[in-house]
Design a protein around this motif. Structure first.
Motif, mmCIF file in Angstrom:
data_model
loop_
_atom_site.group_PDB
_atom_site.id
_atom_site.type_symbol
_atom_site.label_atom_id
_atom_site.label_comp_id
_atom_site.label_asym_id
_atom_site.label_seq_id
_atom_site.Cartn_x
_atom_site.Cartn_y
_atom_site.Cartn_z
ATOM 1 N N ALA A 480 0.927 -1.415 0.059
ATOM 2 C CA ALA A 480 -0.425 0.002 -0.175
ATOM 3 C C ALA A 480 1.152 1.029 0.310
ATOM 4 C CB ALA A 480 -0.744 -0.435 1.108
ATOM 5 N N ALA A 481 0.803 2.174 -0.415
ATOM 6 C CA ALA A 481 0.814 3.385 -0.570
ATOM 7 C C ALA A 481 0.687 4.392 -0.751
ATOM 8 C CB ALA A 481 2.046 3.323 -1.938
ATOM 9 N N ASP A 482 0.452 5.899 -0.449
ATOM 10 C CA ASP A 482 -0.097 6.969 -0.469
ATOM 11 C C ASP A 482 1.062 8.084 0.022
ATOM 12 O OD1 ASP A 482 -2.068 8.502 -0.755
ATOM 13 O OD2 ASP A 482 -3.621 7.698 0.554
ATOM 14 N N ILE A 483 0.564 9.532 -0.407
ATOM 15 C CA ILE A 483 0.825 10.468 -0.570
ATOM 16 C C ILE A 483 1.017 11.441 0.782
ATOM 17 C CG2 ILE A 483 1.582 12.116 -1.415
ATOM 18 C CD1 ILE A 483 2.625 10.434 -2.949
ATOM 19 N N TYR A 484 1.983 11.721 1.105
ATOM 20 C CA TYR A 484 1.797 12.715 2.256
ATOM 21 C C TYR A 484 2.794 13.962 1.963
ATOM 22 C CZ TYR A 484 2.718 15.267 6.591
ATOM 23 O OH TYR A 484 3.291 16.383 7.686
ATOM 24 N N ASN A 485 1.667 15.701 1.544
ATOM 25 C CA ASN A 485 2.063 16.850 1.361
ATOM 26 C C ASN A 485 2.466 17.222 -0.033
ATOM 27 O OD1 ASN A 485 2.032 18.727 3.909
ATOM 28 N ND2 ASN A 485 4.436 18.021 4.626
#
Length: 533
Positions: A480-485
């Motif tokens: 799983a991967a997602d974006i921060y800032n």
């Protein structure tokens, strides 16, 4: 014809008996400081939020708030922002949070769309000090199944008010955000934000990985889960083998905590999909140990509560499909997927498209010609009115192609690219970072796990293969991967063999001057190691 009746006036959605989705608001401290905390009237200044990289994002309900910063144990405020007197002889900053539908984000080369789903001749607005009405055009909207009256206007970033005109009558659209005007009536309001897709501070040819320990909890083995960013946390749900717990990973302290949730908790599942909107996450489908699941659950993060969303089922059962959110029409888009009957006699792979209205949870099949080949384990990204799909597999073939579905003309197009494309794969992740689509990991046709990274520039249709530095993740798929800032890629879990998942990884482009320092540090470490040998 008012097709938007019974909408929430704050967020525009229909959510009976559920709290309204909040508006994500970004706060930035632009000055120096080793430790910066944000305090605000949203919680009576009682609890501060730690800024990471001088930034943080909070989900706030529509309204007016005061706030200030605690910088190295000293109270500070921003002098170039709106201020009000506090009760201690100083000032607080002030912010007005508008309904999230008032904010429209566009690429720098795009023109904001103004439209109305009832008859109107013209629109007039504050963009030219209300001096010149603009004629509206008419077209049929096949998603709303009615006519719309629209125009595109070339606007800079800013806050605009406008009203519509029919004959000699001026009126506002009650289904769009409004603000009271000086005549005691209402104007519609819109905040235009330009997505600055190209930042000269970012070097897309070099990326830097760091490995971090999971604090308080670890996973023996987890893959096929989802990780969804809301506010200052990632929400991690499900995954194989047989999980239905909800965990929260916070950005600042890297703590992984098990959420104590209420409501109708979903059964265990893996290979499901998750979409965030406001303070809610929509979970669709997946598989358990015996069945393909095609249910829809919503998790309200602010209330830690689950509820089962009632939908009309219009698709055939499937798993490992892709799900995106087309914000302009408020539609969830489903593409592709895989089906295997319980008796193992029937195997089907799909390339059809369905869309669901997020307001009423109604699914409709979209009939389109010239489709991509059927596939599953692919990924999809929505960029404004375009959906891109990447890679995937069917029974006999692994793909590394790119297809784009343009919702303005509802046509598929295979993208002809430049540069070195990634090798065919499935079970990878795809995330949007500014003007680049980031693909990491997966499994190739030789059943090898991958940990390569590729960036696709959708403006120039060019592949970039950056050089990777630091502590790279081990090869994996169905992670799983997602974006921060907007700039950091966080990766957790995945099929990595029998190893425990005790860490997560952060990929950061950083600023060019910071990257030069990191490169120098790496070279010094390598030289020191060689001397020690």
């Amino acid at each position: 014809m008012n097709i938007n009746m019974n909408r929430c006036q704050d967020c525009g959605n229909i959510h009976p008996r559920q709290p309204c989705a909040a508006q994500p608001v970004k706060f930035i401290w632009p000055n120096e400081g080793k430790e910066v905390l944000l305090f605000g009237s949203w919680n009576l200044f009682q609890v501060g939020t730690k800024l990471i990289g001088n930034k943080c994002t909070l989900n706030l309900a529509v309204g007016q708030y005061e706030y200030k910063f605690l910088v190295d144990n000293q109270w500070r405020y921003l002098q170039n922002q709106e201020i009000v007197h506090d009760n201690h002889g100083s000032y607080n900053n002030m912010i007005q949070v508008l309904p999230k539908r008032a904010y429209q984000i566009f690429e720098s080369n795009a023109k904001p769309l103004i439209r109305l789903f009832e008859v109107a001749d013209e629109v007039i607005g504050s963009w030219d000090n209300w001096s010149q009405p603009i004629k509206l055009q008419k077209r049929y909207n096949q998603f709303k199944l009615c006519d719309e009256y629209y125009t595109y206007i070339d606007l800079q970033e800013g806050r605009y008010e406008f009203i519509f005109k029919r004959g000699s009558q001026y009126f506002h659209d009650s289904c769009q955000p409004t603000i009271e005007n000086s005549f005691g009536k209402k104007n519609n309001i819109m905040v235009v934000l330009i997505n600055k897709t190209e930042s000269q501070e970012l070097d897309f040819n070099n990326v830097y990985w760091t490995k971090h320990d999971l604090l308080y909890h670890t996973f023996d083995h987890i893959y096929g889960h989802t990780m969804t960013s809301i506010g200052n946390s990632f929400y991690i749900f499900g995954g194989a083998p047989s999980r239905n717990e909800m965990y929260k990973l916070t950005f600042g302290d890297h703590q992984l905590n098990l959420e104590e949730t209420e409501g109708e908790i979903p059964r265990p599942r893996a290979y499901h999909n998750a979409l965030a909107y406001g303070d809610k996450i929509l979970f669709f489908g997946g598989v358990d140990e015996h069945n393909i699941l095609n249910d829809h659950f919503v998790y309200v993060t602010s209330a830690k509560t689950w509820y089962l969303a009632k939908t009309d089922k219009k698709w055939t059962e499937r798993e490992r499909a892709s799900l995106t959110f087309y914000a302009q029409e408020e539609l969830v888009i489903l593409f592709g997927g895989y089906y295997l009957s319980p008796d193992l006699e029937v195997e089907l792979i799909y390339n059809d498209v369905y869309y669901m209205n997020i307001q009423n949870m109604q699914w409709v099949k979209l009939n389109i010609n010239n489709q991509p080949q059927p596939r599953y384990g692919h990924t999809a990204i929505q960029v404004n009115e375009k959906m891109y799909i990447f890679c995937g597999k069917n029974q006999d073939e692994y793909f590394n192609d790119i297809w784009m579905l343009n919702f303005e003309n509802v046509q598929w197009q295979q993208i002809q690219t430049q540069g070195v494309a990634p090798e065919p794969r499935y079970g990878h992740t795809t995330n949007l970072i500014k003007s680049k689509i980031c693909i990491f990991g997966g499994r190739n046709s030789k059943s090898n796990r991958l940990n390569d990274l590729h960036l696709f520039d959708f403006i120039t249709n060019t592949w970039i293969t950056p050089t990777q530095y630091g502590q790279m993740p081990s090869p994996r798929y169905f992670h799983a991967a997602d974006i921060y800032n907007g700039e950091q890629l966080w990766i957790l879990g995945g099929n990595i063999g029998l190893k425990r998942n005790e860490h997560f990884y952060i990929m950061n482009f950083g600023k060019q001057e910071e990257q030069t320092q990191v490169q120098q540090q790496i070279q010094q470490q390598q030289q020191q190691q060689q001397q020690n040998q």
